[in-house]
Design a protein around this motif. Structure first.
Motif, PDB file in Angstrom:
ATOM      1  N   ASN A 144       4.378   5.563  -5.481  1.00 43.71           N
ATOM      2  CA  ASN A 144       4.413   5.588  -6.948  1.00 43.71           C
ATOM      3  C   ASN A 144       3.347   6.528  -7.506  1.00 43.71           C
ATOM      4  O   ASN A 144       3.605   7.274  -8.441  1.00 43.71           O
ATOM      5  CB  ASN A 144       4.250   4.183  -7.524  1.00 43.71           C
ATOM      6  N   ASP A 145       2.148   6.486  -6.930  1.00 46.34           N
ATOM      7  CA  ASP A 145       1.083   7.396  -7.368  1.00 46.34           C
ATOM      8  C   ASP A 145       1.501   8.843  -7.156  1.00 46.34           C
ATOM      9  O   ASP A 145       1.285   9.697  -8.018  1.00 46.34           O
ATOM     10  CB  ASP A 145      -0.228   7.112  -6.622  1.00 46.34           C
ATOM     11  N   TYR A 146       2.088   9.118  -5.975  1.00 44.39           N
ATOM     12  CA  TYR A 146       2.527  10.484  -5.691  1.00 44.39           C
ATOM     13  C   TYR A 146       3.584  10.932  -6.699  1.00 44.39           C
ATOM     14  O   TYR A 146       3.536  12.044  -7.214  1.00 44.39           O
ATOM     15  CB  TYR A 146       3.092  10.588  -4.265  1.00 44.39           C
ATOM     16  N   LYS A 147       4.546  10.050  -7.002  1.00 40.58           N
ATOM     17  CA  LYS A 147       5.614  10.401  -7.939  1.00 40.58           C
ATOM     18  C   LYS A 147       5.045  10.680  -9.331  1.00 40.58           C
ATOM     19  O   LYS A 147       5.472  11.616 -10.004  1.00 40.58           O
ATOM     20  CB  LYS A 147       6.666   9.290  -8.001  1.00 40.58           C
ATOM     21  N   LYS A 148       4.068   9.894  -9.742  1.00 38.15           N
ATOM     22  CA  LYS A 148       3.455  10.120 -11.057  1.00 38.15           C
ATOM     23  C   LYS A 148       2.681  11.431 -11.095  1.00 38.15           C
ATOM     24  O   LYS A 148       2.781  12.185 -12.050  1.00 38.15           O
ATOM     25  CB  LYS A 148       2.520   8.961 -11.416  1.00 38.15           C
ATOM     26  N   ARG A 149       1.907  11.689 -10.032  1.00 39.69           N
ATOM     27  CA  ARG A 149       1.107  12.921  -9.986  1.00 39.69           C
ATOM     28  C   ARG A 149       1.988  14.167  -9.915  1.00 39.69           C
ATOM     29  O   ARG A 149       1.713  15.155 -10.574  1.00 39.69           O
ATOM     30  CB  ARG A 149       0.188  12.914  -8.760  1.00 39.69           C
TER      31      ARG A 149
ATOM     32  N   MET B 242       2.685   1.640  -3.439  1.00 36.92           N
ATOM     33  CA  MET B 242       1.754   2.096  -4.465  1.00 36.92           C
ATOM     34  C   MET B 242       1.413   3.581  -4.263  1.00 36.92           C
ATOM     35  O   MET B 242       1.326   4.345  -5.225  1.00 36.92           O
ATOM     36  CB  MET B 242       0.477   1.250  -4.452  1.00 36.92           C
ATOM     37  N   ALA B 243       1.239   3.978  -2.997  1.00 27.32           N
ATOM     38  CA  ALA B 243       0.938   5.385  -2.717  1.00 27.32           C
ATOM     39  C   ALA B 243       2.120   6.271  -3.120  1.00 27.32           C
ATOM     40  O   ALA B 243       1.926   7.357  -3.680  1.00 27.32           O
ATOM     41  CB  ALA B 243       0.619   5.568  -1.229  1.00 27.32           C
TER      42      ALA B 243
ATOM     43  N   GLU C 189       0.835  -1.201   0.000  1.00 24.72           N
ATOM     44  CA  GLU C 189       0.000   0.000   0.000  1.00 24.72           C
ATOM     45  C   GLU C 189       0.872   1.255   0.000  1.00 24.72           C
ATOM     46  O   GLU C 189       0.617   2.206  -0.753  1.00 24.72           O
ATOM     47  CB  GLU C 189      -0.915  -0.002   1.230  1.00 24.72           C
TER      48      GLU C 189
END
Length: 102
Positions: free
Chosen positions: A67-72, A64-65, A61
């Motif tokens: 990775n999501d932050y890095k993409k955003r 993934m959070a 979790e």
């Protein structure tokens, strides 16, 4: 001791022009490879630390959070403040420490 004349000292070599040390073929190959990596986007999101291990649900979790932050955000190397922000968004809080350290 013998005296050294200025003409006996090594003389600096003339500056090398960029065209003399440029390997045009290697430069073109590297440029093509960089453009291919950029176009595919594959290399940017590879995380070698996740390859050969079974992670707990909490670890997955968090990863993934992040990775999501890095993409955003577009930031591949978040600051510790940003990491803390991601943790708090997942609901993590610092436990009360009253009575633990007397």
């Amino acid at each position: 001791m013998a005296k050294v004349k200025p003409t006996d000292l090594p003389q600096p070599s003339p500056p090398v022009e960029p065209a003399e040390w440029l390997n045009r073929r290697a430069t073109e190959k590297a440029t093509r490879a960089a453009m291919a990596r950029q176009a595919s986007g594959r290399r940017r999101f590879v995380d070698p630390t996740t390859c050969e291990r079974d992670y707990s649900d909490a670890e997955m979790e968090f990863m993934m959070a992040m990775n999501d932050y890095k993409k955003r955000s577009g930031r591949m190397f978040p600051t510790w403040s940003e990491v803390l922000e991601v943790l708090k968004s997942l609901g993590y809080e610092k436990p009360e420490t009253e009575g633990l350290m007397d």
